[in-house]
Design a protein around this motif. Structure first.
Motif, PDB file in Angstrom:
ATOM      1  N   THR A  45     -55.600   5.498 -81.905  1.00 36.20           N
ATOM      2  CA  THR A  45     -56.959   5.892 -82.276  1.00 36.20           C
ATOM      3  C   THR A  45     -57.637   6.632 -81.138  1.00 36.20           C
ATOM      4  OG1 THR A  45     -57.120   3.980 -83.751  1.00 36.20           O
ATOM      5  CG2 THR A  45     -59.178   5.042 -83.114  1.00 36.20           C
ATOM      6  N   HIS A  46     -57.530   6.093 -79.925  1.00 40.84           N
ATOM      7  CA  HIS A  46     -58.121   6.762 -78.758  1.00 40.84           C
ATOM      8  C   HIS A  46     -57.452   8.102 -78.487  1.00 40.84           C
ATOM      9  CE1 HIS A  46     -60.875   3.605 -77.808  1.00 40.84           C
ATOM     10  NE2 HIS A  46     -59.918   2.700 -77.624  1.00 40.84           N
ATOM     11  N   GLU A  49     -58.827  10.561 -80.987  1.00 40.72           N
ATOM     12  CA  GLU A  49     -60.212  10.900 -80.646  1.00 40.72           C
ATOM     13  C   GLU A  49     -60.254  11.893 -79.487  1.00 40.72           C
ATOM     14  OE1 GLU A  49     -62.208   7.219 -79.841  1.00 40.72           O
ATOM     15  OE2 GLU A  49     -62.354   6.700 -81.969  1.00 40.72           O
ATOM     16  N   LYS A  50     -59.431  11.639 -78.491  1.00 46.79           N
ATOM     17  CA  LYS A  50     -59.377  12.527 -77.330  1.00 46.79           C
ATOM     18  C   LYS A  50     -58.837  13.909 -77.723  1.00 46.79           C
ATOM     19  CE  LYS A  50     -57.643  12.605 -72.599  1.00 46.79           C
ATOM     20  NZ  LYS A  50     -56.826  11.909 -71.604  1.00 46.79           N
ATOM     21  N   LYS A  53     -61.633  15.740 -79.636  1.00 49.43           N
ATOM     22  CA  LYS A  53     -62.976  15.643 -79.064  1.00 49.43           C
ATOM     23  C   LYS A  53     -63.647  17.006 -78.944  1.00 49.43           C
ATOM     24  CE  LYS A  53     -65.508  13.836 -75.138  1.00 49.43           C
ATOM     25  NZ  LYS A  53     -65.430  13.170 -73.847  1.00 49.43           N
ATOM     26  N   THR A  56     -64.629  18.356 -82.279  1.00 52.95           N
ATOM     27  CA  THR A  56     -65.744  17.593 -82.834  1.00 52.95           C
ATOM     28  C   THR A  56     -67.054  18.062 -82.224  1.00 52.95           C
ATOM     29  OG1 THR A  56     -64.310  15.661 -83.128  1.00 52.95           O
ATOM     30  CG2 THR A  56     -66.675  15.270 -83.158  1.00 52.95           C
ATOM     31  N   THR A 110     -57.060  16.638 -88.792  1.00 50.96           N
ATOM     32  CA  THR A 110     -57.176  15.223 -88.395  1.00 50.96           C
ATOM     33  C   THR A 110     -56.411  14.329 -89.355  1.00 50.96           C
ATOM     34  OG1 THR A 110     -59.299  15.018 -89.561  1.00 50.96           O
ATOM     35  CG2 THR A 110     -59.382  15.434 -87.186  1.00 50.96           C
TER      36      THR A 110
END
Length: 165
Positions: A45-46, A49-50, A53, A56, A110
């Motif tokens: 998950t991290h 997200e990274k 990022k 986003t 994603t």
């Protein structure tokens, strides 16, 4: 007549003894529990997200710029020339279409990456299920979600979770 009765009785005995033996070689595993308890899930998950990022943040900036343009147009509409108003509306429509296209591509990317990472984890879980079932001598392992009831003795979820970790 007695022989027919003996043959039928013997058949029933054999069928029930075979099914009793087969039931000893069936187990269940709760794949979703294992999936949720894996520490790897947080790491993935991290990682995602990274990975997304920057995109986003770019989308958030695009959205903010679009909202600012809309607010400016609504605020200054009464004092603007018709040609300027028309030009601003066209610009807003163009920016909104760009934003929607970018969001759609972002969502697809994603979703694709989430599926790739999920599939890696599921593959790892399936390998662990195979190892545990081979070690314990099970011929059939079913997902707990697909079974109405099974005794906890036949549940190998904890063993598979140990194997995966």
């Amino acid at each position: 007549m007695k022989q027919v009765f003996r043959i039928i009785s013997l058949s029933f005995v054999l069928i029930f003894s075979v099914s009793a033996t087969a039931s000893d070689k069936i187990a269940v595993v709760n794949i979703s529990d294992i999936f949720q308890q894996l520490p790897e899930l947080v790491v993935v998950t991290h990682k995602l997200e990274k990975e997304f990022k920057d995109r986003t943040i770019a989308l958030q900036n695009m959205e903010h710029d679009l909202q600012t343009k809309i607010q400016n147009m609504q605020r200054n509409r009464s004092t603007m020339k018709a040609s300027d108003q028309l030009q601003m509306e066209k610009d807003i429509i163009k920016k909104r279409e760009e934003f929607n296209t970018t969001v759609r591509v972002f969502d697809q990317d994603t979703r694709r990456r989430q599926i790739e990472e999920r599939d890696k984890i599921i593959y790892k879980i399936q390998n662990a299920v195979q190892k545990v079932s081979t070690l314990k001598g099970y011929d059939l392992v079913l997902d707990r979600g697909a079974v109405a009831y099974v005794s906890s003795v036949r549940d190998i979820t904890a063993d598979v979770l140990k194997q995966v970790k």
